[in-house]
Design a protein around this motif. Structure first.
Motif, PDB file in Angstrom:
ATOM      1  N   GLU A 132       0.873  -1.301  -0.049  1.00  7.35           N
ATOM      2  CA  GLU A 132      -0.242   0.085  -0.087  1.00  7.35           C
ATOM      3  C   GLU A 132       1.103   1.150  -0.021  1.00  7.35           C
ATOM      4  OE1 GLU A 132      -3.238   2.198   2.900  1.00  7.35           O
ATOM      5  OE2 GLU A 132      -3.049   0.014   3.144  1.00  7.35           O
ATOM      6  N   GLU A 133       1.866   1.231   0.876  1.00  5.50           N
ATOM      7  CA  GLU A 133       2.705   2.367   1.028  1.00  5.50           C
ATOM      8  C   GLU A 133       3.709   2.689  -0.460  1.00  5.50           C
ATOM      9  OE1 GLU A 133       4.749   5.959   2.193  1.00  5.50           O
ATOM     10  OE2 GLU A 133       2.906   4.921   2.561  1.00  5.50           O
ATOM     11  N   THR A 134       4.232   1.489  -0.742  1.00  7.30           N
ATOM     12  CA  THR A 134       4.874   1.558  -2.077  1.00  7.30           C
ATOM     13  C   THR A 134       3.908   1.916  -3.243  1.00  7.30           C
ATOM     14  OG1 THR A 134       6.293  -0.315  -1.438  1.00  7.30           O
ATOM     15  CG2 THR A 134       6.064   0.201  -3.820  1.00  7.30           C
ATOM     16  N   GLU A 135       2.729   1.478  -3.330  1.00  7.19           N
ATOM     17  CA  GLU A 135       1.742   2.142  -4.428  1.00  7.19           C
ATOM     18  C   GLU A 135       1.542   3.666  -4.162  1.00  7.19           C
ATOM     19  OE1 GLU A 135      -0.910   2.698  -7.201  1.00  7.19           O
ATOM     20  OE2 GLU A 135       0.573   1.194  -7.162  1.00  7.19           O
ATOM     21  N   ARG A 136       1.363   3.894  -2.970  1.00 11.51           N
ATOM     22  CA  ARG A 136       1.222   5.499  -2.711  1.00 11.51           C
ATOM     23  C   ARG A 136       2.478   6.379  -3.256  1.00 11.51           C
ATOM     24  NH1 ARG A 136       2.238   9.682   0.286  1.00 11.51           N
ATOM     25  NH2 ARG A 136       4.126   8.705   1.452  1.00 11.51           N
ATOM     26  N   ARG A 137       3.529   5.615  -3.121  1.00  9.12           N
ATOM     27  CA  ARG A 137       4.822   6.589  -3.480  1.00  9.12           C
ATOM     28  C   ARG A 137       4.826   6.394  -5.042  1.00  9.12           C
ATOM     29  NH1 ARG A 137       8.914   7.528   0.388  1.00  9.12           N
ATOM     30  NH2 ARG A 137       7.757   7.565   2.491  1.00  9.12           N
ATOM     31  N   LEU A 138       4.381   5.440  -5.746  1.00  8.99           N
ATOM     32  CA  LEU A 138       4.530   5.390  -7.228  1.00  8.99           C
ATOM     33  C   LEU A 138       3.597   6.294  -7.516  1.00  8.99           C
ATOM     34  CD1 LEU A 138       4.726   1.608  -7.818  1.00  8.99           C
ATOM     35  CD2 LEU A 138       6.542   3.322  -8.352  1.00  8.99           C
ATOM     36  N   GLN A 139       2.454   6.351  -7.240  1.00  9.75           N
ATOM     37  CA  GLN A 139       1.322   7.224  -7.585  1.00  9.75           C
ATOM     38  C   GLN A 139       1.851   8.789  -7.358  1.00  9.75           C
ATOM     39  OE1 GLN A 139      -2.468   6.582  -5.706  1.00  9.75           O
ATOM     40  NE2 GLN A 139      -2.711   4.681  -6.293  1.00  9.75           N
ATOM     41  N   LEU A 140       2.448   9.035  -6.290  1.00  7.53           N
ATOM     42  CA  LEU A 140       2.921  10.557  -6.087  1.00  7.53           C
ATOM     43  C   LEU A 140       4.052  10.802  -7.030  1.00  7.53           C
ATOM     44  CD1 LEU A 140       2.973  12.835  -4.267  1.00  7.53           C
ATOM     45  CD2 LEU A 140       4.683  11.758  -2.583  1.00  7.53           C
ATOM     46  N   ALA A 141       5.074   9.841  -7.313  1.00  9.97           N
ATOM     47  CA  ALA A 141       5.997   9.949  -8.265  1.00  9.97           C
ATOM     48  C   ALA A 141       5.454  10.454  -9.726  1.00  9.97           C
ATOM     49  CB  ALA A 141       7.134   8.760  -8.236  1.00  9.97           C
ATOM     50  N   LEU A 178      11.830   1.839   1.483  1.00 12.36           N
ATOM     51  CA  LEU A 178      12.658   1.060   2.524  1.00 12.36           C
ATOM     52  C   LEU A 178      11.960  -0.419   2.008  1.00 12.36           C
ATOM     53  CD1 LEU A 178      12.781   2.744   5.700  1.00 12.36           C
ATOM     54  CD2 LEU A 178      14.632   2.180   4.206  1.00 12.36           C
ATOM     55  N   ILE A 179      12.504  -1.085   0.844  1.00 14.25           N
ATOM     56  CA  ILE A 179      12.015  -2.434   0.454  1.00 14.25           C
ATOM     57  C   ILE A 179      13.043  -3.355   0.212  1.00 14.25           C
ATOM     58  CG2 ILE A 179      10.044  -1.550  -0.593  1.00 14.25           C
ATOM     59  CD1 ILE A 179      11.686  -1.485  -3.373  1.00 14.25           C
ATOM     60  N   GLY A 180      12.811  -4.672   0.431  1.00 15.69           N
ATOM     61  CA  GLY A 180      13.838  -5.780   0.240  1.00 15.69           C
ATOM     62  C   GLY A 180      14.051  -5.697  -1.186  1.00 15.69           C
ATOM     63  N   SER A 181      15.097  -6.517  -1.642  1.00 14.44           N
ATOM     64  CA  SER A 181      15.573  -6.868  -2.880  1.00 14.44           C
ATOM     65  C   SER A 181      14.566  -7.389  -3.853  1.00 14.44           C
ATOM     66  CB  SER A 181      16.776  -7.340  -3.058  1.00 14.44           C
ATOM     67  OG  SER A 181      17.912  -6.787  -2.467  1.00 14.44           O
ATOM     68  N   ALA A 182      13.618  -8.324  -3.178  1.00  9.69           N
ATOM     69  CA  ALA A 182      12.657  -8.992  -3.785  1.00  9.69           C
ATOM     70  C   ALA A 182      11.722  -8.251  -4.184  1.00  9.69           C
ATOM     71  CB  ALA A 182      12.061 -10.267  -2.736  1.00  9.69           C
ATOM     72  N   ALA A 183      11.351  -7.032  -3.984  1.00 10.73           N
ATOM     73  CA  ALA A 183      10.486  -6.204  -4.413  1.00 10.73           C
ATOM     74  C   ALA A 183      10.730  -5.445  -5.495  1.00 10.73           C
ATOM     75  CB  ALA A 183      10.097  -5.110  -3.341  1.00 10.73           C
ATOM     76  N   VAL A 184      12.170  -5.409  -5.785  1.00 13.14           N
ATOM     77  CA  VAL A 184      12.416  -4.634  -7.166  1.00 13.14           C
ATOM     78  C   VAL A 184      11.886  -4.841  -8.264  1.00 13.14           C
ATOM     79  CG1 VAL A 184      14.459  -3.805  -8.533  1.00 13.14           C
ATOM     80  CG2 VAL A 184      14.830  -3.891  -5.891  1.00 13.14           C
ATOM     81  N   ASP A 185      11.832  -6.208  -8.685  1.00 10.73           N
ATOM     82  CA  ASP A 185      11.393  -6.782  -9.763  1.00 10.73           C
ATOM     83  C   ASP A 185       9.819  -6.085 -10.115  1.00 10.73           C
ATOM     84  OD1 ASP A 185      11.903  -8.936 -12.094  1.00 10.73           O
ATOM     85  OD2 ASP A 185       9.886  -9.277 -11.637  1.00 10.73           O
ATOM     86  N   ASP A 186       8.936  -6.357  -9.026  1.00 13.18           N
ATOM     87  CA  ASP A 186       7.692  -5.796  -9.208  1.00 13.18           C
ATOM     88  C   ASP A 186       7.755  -4.164  -9.691  1.00 13.18           C
ATOM     89  OD1 ASP A 186       6.394  -8.433  -9.167  1.00 13.18           O
ATOM     90  OD2 ASP A 186       5.980  -7.876  -7.045  1.00 13.18           O
ATOM     91  N   ILE A 187       8.469  -3.391  -8.945  1.00 14.52           N
ATOM     92  CA  ILE A 187       8.407  -1.771  -9.277  1.00 14.52           C
ATOM     93  C   ILE A 187       8.939  -1.589 -10.777  1.00 14.52           C
ATOM     94  CG2 ILE A 187       9.588   0.177  -8.401  1.00 14.52           C
ATOM     95  CD1 ILE A 187       9.330  -0.932  -5.592  1.00 14.52           C
ATOM     96  N   LEU A 188      10.187  -2.403 -10.797  1.00 12.94           N
ATOM     97  CA  LEU A 188      10.575  -2.174 -12.323  1.00 12.94           C
ATOM     98  C   LEU A 188       9.600  -2.441 -13.554  1.00 12.94           C
ATOM     99  CD1 LEU A 188      13.040  -1.065 -13.997  1.00 12.94           C
ATOM    100  CD2 LEU A 188      13.994  -3.292 -13.811  1.00 12.94           C
ATOM    101  N   ARG A 189       8.608  -3.577 -13.098  1.00 10.88           N
ATOM    102  CA  ARG A 189       8.056  -3.865 -14.130  1.00 10.88           C
ATOM    103  C   ARG A 189       6.537  -2.846 -14.231  1.00 10.88           C
ATOM    104  NH1 ARG A 189       8.033  -8.942 -16.145  1.00 10.88           N
ATOM    105  NH2 ARG A 189      10.027 -10.265 -15.091  1.00 10.88           N
ATOM    106  N   ASP A 190       6.460  -1.914 -13.363  1.00  6.52           N
ATOM    107  CA  ASP A 190       5.389  -1.002 -13.289  1.00  6.52           C
ATOM    108  C   ASP A 190       5.479  -0.245 -14.111  1.00  6.52           C
ATOM    109  OD1 ASP A 190       3.937   1.400 -12.336  1.00  6.52           O
ATOM    110  OD2 ASP A 190       3.350  -0.003 -10.808  1.00  6.52           O
ATOM    111  N   GLU A 191       4.572   0.203 -15.198  1.00  5.89           N
ATOM    112  CA  GLU A 191       4.530   1.205 -16.228  1.00  5.89           C
ATOM    113  C   GLU A 191       5.080   2.641 -15.882  1.00  5.89           C
ATOM    114  OE1 GLU A 191       5.048   0.117 -19.139  1.00  5.89           O
ATOM    115  OE2 GLU A 191       4.125  -1.837 -19.359  1.00  5.89           O
ATOM    116  N   ARG A 192       4.699   2.919 -14.549  1.00  7.78           N
ATOM    117  CA  ARG A 192       4.939   4.045 -14.280  1.00  7.78           C
ATOM    118  C   ARG A 192       6.439   4.332 -14.246  1.00  7.78           C
ATOM    119  NH1 ARG A 192       0.454   3.636  -9.366  1.00  7.78           N
ATOM    120  NH2 ARG A 192       1.686   1.858  -9.520  1.00  7.78           N
TER     121      ARG A 192
END
Length: 461
Positions: free
Chosen positions: A23-32, A190-204
């Motif tokens: 949820e917090e990660t998504e908030r920050r992606l939206q904000l970016a 503040l995320i672990g390495s395992a979360a990087v892949d999903d963020i990089l796949r995000d179209e934003r």
């Protein structure tokens, strides 16, 4: 790996952080994404004003943030202060130069006369949110050398820092906010390495930059390639330091010690393989080994310390295994080479001679204060040894012979050739490597343009 501050000088866990949830990660992606829409339209003058303010604040914070870095990853505190000062310098350099570096370009009319245009422009436009996956060894500098040009180009940044430097990561977000940048311009995840892949796949997320290990680079490059996203990778290095007969041996040996143990040897661009012409091998080896023995290893908060602890227990284990493998295979230990007793993840400055191609330390990066010595019969063999590596980040050559300089510059497989001096990064010079050291460039005009949409603007008659 937990997100925590663990003091490498004694192994004590000082602070632990909860990883951000979805949820917090998504908030920050939206904000970016939302921030980029408006920030991209700001003038260079406004971006420069904000970045100058960030540099001023960093100068004010230099002592306190240096102590944080030393506590989190163990670099000698004087070197930590120097890192903070270098970051402020780079911010000011980009604030002062970005507008010129990204100014519209008009091709010579004679070069495009048959294009049918009355006028042609090349314009540099920002891409959008850029994900930065950064390492712990230079926890301020690695980030700032991405953030300063990215922000000046009109991009916004998302930082996934190494899990052992969370306080430094959070400081960086706070620094840019205090300088006046909008909240979404620079955010720490503040995320672990395992979360990087999903963020990089995000179209934003439009692009990514990574400084780190070869496996981490492969993972990011694979996902970015699948998603067709621009990346810049700065990975490992095993830089050669070549000494020829005409070199100033006293100066070369002095610089060689610094080049090997800067940041306790935990630097991609630290010289690691010392290739010495046979005519001066013995004289250089004596000077270099004497200098390595004379270094003070100890508390990184002590101003007199030259070499602090390695950043992690695993890092020390990996380094010791490289040395032990070399010794079992016949390498000679000229100094160091043994794990010290007591608390903390210390490893002594070490010099190994008699290196052969079957030793792991010849093929792998020694990330700590361990130097390997090679004897070269002539210039041809020096070049062969220097290029006998999977890496190609930078290189150092010591000679007064201009013909030799020309040969090294022509033939060394590296992103940089430093003649009679130590490899260093500077905001005005392109930085990066070839082979398994990565691709793309950071710093200078080359670096700021990596994350720009290079746009052709064609006007009809």
């Amino acid at each position: 790996m937990p997100i925590a501050t663990v003091n490498p000088a004694n192994g004590e866990t000082l602070r632990t952080y909860e990883a951000m949830g979805e949820e917090e990660t998504e908030r920050r992606l939206q904000l970016a994404e939302a921030t980029f829409r408006t920030y991209r339209t700001t003038a260079f003058e406004e971006r420069a004003r904000l970045l100058h303010r960030a540099a001023d604040l960093l100068d004010e914070d230099r002592r306190s943030i240096a102590e944080v870095m030393t506590t989190e990853m163990g670099k000698p505190v004087g070197q930590a202060r120097a890192e903070a000062a270098k970051c402020a310098k780079a911010m000011r350099w980009y604030a002062d130069h970005a507008a010129d570096l990204l100014a519209d370009e008009e091709p010579d009319p004679s070069d495009v006369k048959d294009s049918g245009a009355s006028r042609v422009l090349v314009r540099y436009r920002p891409l959008g949110p850029v994900l930065a996956v950064m390492p712990w060894n230079f926890p301020l500098w690695q980030v700032v050398r991405f953030a300063a040009p990215a922000l000046m180009a009109g991009n916004v940044g998302l930082l996934k820092h190494a899990s052992n430097v969370p306080q430094t990561a959070l400081y960086l977000e706070d620094l840019f906010h205090r300088a006046g940048f909008s909240e979404g311009c620079f955010q720490t995840l503040l995320i672990g390495s395992a979360a990087v892949d999903d963020i990089l796949r995000d179209e934003r997320v439009r692009a990514a930059t990574l400084t780190g290990s070869e496996p981490a680079g492969r993972a990011v490059a694979a996902t970015a390639g699948e998603m067709i996203k621009k990346t810049v990778l700065e990975l490992g290095g095993s830089d050669p330091f070549v000494v020829m007969p005409s070199a100033d041996l006293d100066r070369a040996a002095e610089v060689a010690v610094t080049a090997r143990v800067q940041n306790t040897g935990q630097s991609c661009i630290a010289a690691k393989r010392f290739i010495v012409h046979t005519d001066v091998y013995d004289a250089f080896t004596e000077r270099f080994t004497r200098g390595m023995r004379a270094l003070t290893t100890g508390d990184p908060m002590d101003e007199a310390t030259d070499v602090g602890p390695l950043a992690s227990e695993q890092g020390r284990k990996d380094l010791a295994e490289l040395v032990d493998d070399a010794v079992r295979s016949g390498a000679r230990v000229l100094c160091g080479g043994e794990l010290p007793e007591g608390p903390g993840w210390y490893y002594p400055p070490t010099v190994l001679a008699g290196i052969t191609r079957d030793m792991r330390v010849h093929r792998e990066e020694a990330f700590g204060p361990v130097a390997t010595l090679y004897r070269a019969a002539d210039l041809d063999e020096a070049v062969l040894i220097a290029n006998d590596s999977l890496f190609g980040l930078s290189s150092n050559v010591w000679t007064q012979d201009e013909a030799e300089v020309d040969r090294f510059v022509r033939d060394l497989e590296a992103g940089g050739v430093f003649v009679n001096g130590m490899t260093a990064s500077h905001p005005g010079l392109p930085f990066g490597g070839v082979k398994r050291s990565g691709y793309g460039r950071e710093l200078s005009g080359h670096g700021i343009r990596e994350f720009c949409n290079i746009t052709t603007v064609w006007h009809g008659a």
